[in-house]
Design an enzyme around this catalytic site. Structure first.
Site, PDB file in Angstrom:
ATOM      1  N   SER A 152      -1.077  -5.551  -2.819  1.00  0.00           N
ATOM      2  CA  SER A 152       0.075  -5.714  -3.396  1.00  0.00           C
ATOM      3  C   SER A 152       0.816  -6.878  -2.622  1.00  0.00           C
ATOM      4  CB  SER A 152       1.103  -4.612  -3.485  1.00  0.00           C
ATOM      5  OG  SER A 152       2.324  -4.596  -3.749  1.00  0.00           O
ATOM      6  N   TYR A 165       5.126   3.182  -0.889  1.00  0.00           N
ATOM      7  CA  TYR A 165       4.343   2.176  -1.843  1.00  0.00           C
ATOM      8  C   TYR A 165       3.859   1.242  -0.763  1.00  0.00           C
ATOM      9  CZ  TYR A 165       2.540  -0.635  -5.255  1.00  0.00           C
ATOM     10  OH  TYR A 165       2.016  -1.562  -6.236  1.00  0.00           O
TER      11      TYR A 165
END
Length: 260
Positions: A152, A165
């Site tokens: 990410s 996350y």
């Protein structure tokens, strides 16, 4: 008829019921792979669309939120027994939980780390062990095991309201490099794609927030949200023979976000 890139290959894709995972599964199906779709959700749409390409799609309902090291080994053994082998593993399944960092619930932290980081580690560990203990010996001399993780932009940044996350995706970047360091010499390629802002269910709250959406778009040189297909195509490359000398790479697919 031109041979498709992944004819006679078996590609496992987790999180394949929708979004980026579904786009990846269908890209492999288009290129002739036997797709092994793994998700806790309804995978019937993925299976139907994959078969429209003339490819085989086998679905497995698995709760990665409860996956153990033994469970991952049992799962890979089951896939090998039923499909014959594994050529590609795409660790795509992921969740996100949003809350202010000082109030971030323990349960949310644990759930995100388990699905986004622990499950990919166990599955990668299991498929590599299969390769090293017989899979490689039964493969052509130039065959390689390809693993692609989904990292990410938050593998590089801190993010807002998503500490679990951020930690999980930073961890994904780390274990991608760790597997490459130890196993590249064994004809195993472990790489990752770091998507930017992609229009999926996970990012819907941001897109529906007018101010956040505007600020995101203002920073993306492409001036648009990415599509799941924008991620799927580079993954095909990393899983292909053309990327045999790439190992431990985190490839950004972000419309220029990090370059800004």
């Amino acid at each position: 008829m031109t041979m498709k890139r992944f004819t006679n290959k078996v590609a496992i894709v987790t999180g394949a019921s929708r979004g980026i995972g579904q786009a990846i599964a269908l890209a492999f199906a288009r290129e002739g792979a036997h797709v092994v779709s793994v998700d806790i959700g309804d995978q019937s749409e993925t299976a139907t669309k994959a078969k429209e390409f003339g490819s085989k799609c086998t679905t497995y309902t698995e709760d990665l939120g409860k996956l153990t090291q033994k469970g991952a080994g049992d799962f890979i053994a089951k896939v090998v027994k039923e499909a014959g082998r594994v050529d590609v593993l795409i660790n795509c399944a992921g969740i996100i939980k949003r809350a202010p960092i000082v109030d971030h619930p323990e349960a949310d932290w644990n759930a995100v780390i388990q699905i986004n980081l622990t499950a990919p580690f166990f599955l990668t560990q299991a498929v590599c062990k299969w390769w090293l203990t017989g899979g490689r010996d039964k493969s052509p001399a130039d065959a390689r095991l390809k693993i692609v993780n989904i990292a990410s932009m938050l593998s590089f940044q801190g993010g807002i309201l998503v500490p679990g996350y951020t930690a999980s995706k930073s961890g994904i970047a780390g274990i991608t490099k760790a597997f490459a360091n130890e196993l590249a010499k064994e004809r195993i390629n472990t790489n990752a794609i770091a998507p930017g802002y992609i229009a999926t269910e996970n990012t819907r709250p941001i897109r529906e927030d007018e101010k956040r959406n505007e600020s995101v778009l203002a920073r993306i040189p492409e001036a648009r949200w990415g599509k799941p297909e924008d991620v799927a195509e580079p993954i095909l490359f990393l899983a292909s023979k053309e990327a045999d000398y790439m190992n431990g790479t985190i490839m950004n697919v972000d419309g220029g976000w990090l370059a800004r």
